[in-house]
Design a protein around this motif. Structure first.
Motif, PDB file in Angstrom:
ATOM      1  N   GLY A 117       1.063  -1.148   0.003  1.00 17.01           N
ATOM      2  CA  GLY A 117       0.212  -0.096  -0.070  1.00 17.01           C
ATOM      3  C   GLY A 117       0.873   1.127  -0.009  1.00 17.01           C
ATOM      4  N   HIS A 118       1.925   1.197   0.679  1.00 18.47           N
ATOM      5  CA  HIS A 118       2.809   2.331   0.704  1.00 18.47           C
ATOM      6  C   HIS A 118       3.590   2.483  -0.487  1.00 18.47           C
ATOM      7  N   HIS A 119       3.793   1.660  -1.638  1.00 14.39           N
ATOM      8  CA  HIS A 119       4.336   1.478  -2.822  1.00 14.39           C
ATOM      9  C   HIS A 119       3.287   2.269  -3.786  1.00 14.39           C
ATOM     10  N   LEU A 122      -1.229   4.571  -0.908  1.00 10.31           N
ATOM     11  CA  LEU A 122      -2.354   4.338  -0.353  1.00 10.31           C
ATOM     12  C   LEU A 122      -2.503   4.797   0.993  1.00 10.31           C
ATOM     13  N   SER A 123      -3.835   5.298   1.616  1.00 13.70           N
ATOM     14  CA  SER A 123      -4.246   5.429   2.736  1.00 13.70           C
ATOM     15  C   SER A 123      -4.268   4.365   3.708  1.00 13.70           C
ATOM     16  N   ASP A 124      -4.312   4.274   4.819  1.00  8.89           N
ATOM     17  CA  ASP A 124      -4.768   3.075   5.716  1.00  8.89           C
ATOM     18  C   ASP A 124      -6.213   2.518   5.441  1.00  8.89           C
ATOM     19  N   ASP A 125      -7.073   3.477   4.993  1.00  9.67           N
ATOM     20  CA  ASP A 125      -8.375   2.789   4.787  1.00  9.67           C
ATOM     21  C   ASP A 125      -8.477   2.238   3.349  1.00  9.67           C
ATOM     22  N   ASP A 126      -7.620   2.879   2.422  1.00  5.71           N
ATOM     23  CA  ASP A 126      -7.457   2.167   1.217  1.00  5.71           C
ATOM     24  C   ASP A 126      -6.715   0.698   1.179  1.00  5.71           C
ATOM     25  N   ASP A 132      -9.728  -6.501   2.053  1.00  7.99           N
ATOM     26  CA  ASP A 132     -10.993  -6.832   2.247  1.00  7.99           C
ATOM     27  C   ASP A 132     -11.360  -7.338   1.030  1.00  7.99           C
ATOM     28  N   SER A 133     -10.774  -6.670  -0.304  1.00  8.10           N
ATOM     29  CA  SER A 133     -11.559  -7.245  -1.632  1.00  8.10           C
ATOM     30  C   SER A 133     -11.048  -8.462  -2.028  1.00  8.10           C
TER      31      SER A 133
END
Length: 136
Positions: A117-119, A122-126, A132-133
């Motif tokens: 996600g950092h790559h 993305l935010s923590d919510d994203d 979850d997806s």
């Protein structure tokens, strides 16, 4: 170490790397071309310099780290740069796995999604929505 249950020999670096690569392969297809150059490394703990830079006193508190420029900050003019790296810290991960009683592959997936996600910037919510997806 194939079934994610606790017992026997503790998973080694190669086991965790295999689980991390499997986690990356589970990402939605839209993400896969963008993680092909991301390197996965396994270390027992973060070194003192990394911990100091992050303001972390206890090495058991850090299970993963992304090092690199997020995609939205990269340029075609970047040359000679090191590839993005996701480092998983084996001993803190194993401790968390034992404490939680959950599946090791699920824990590795969670940490990999967070670091990837950092790559993507993305935010923590994203990151939670991405995790979850993806079906188990």
């Amino acid at each position: 170490m194939t079934d994610g249950r606790i017992g026997g020999e503790p998973p080694g670096a190669a086991d965790l790397e295999a689980l991390a690569l499997a986690a990356m392969a589970r990402l939605p297809d839209a993400f896969k071309p963008h993680v092909e150059g991301v390197v996965v490394q396994i270390a027992d703990f973060a070194d003192e310099d990394v911990l100091a830079e992050l303001g972390i006193d206890n090495p058991w508190e850090l299970t993963g780290l992304y090092h690199g420029r997020p995609l939205d900050e990269q340029s075609i003019w970047d040359s000679g740069a090191m590839p993005p790296i996701v480092t998983l810290f084996r001993l803190p991960l194993l401790a968390e796995w034992i404490e939680s009683g959950g599946r090791l592959d699920a824990l590795i997936f969670h940490v990999v999604v967070h670091e990837i996600g950092h790559h993507f910037g993305l935010s923590d919510d994203d990151m939670h929505a991405l995790e979850d997806s993806v079906p188990d």
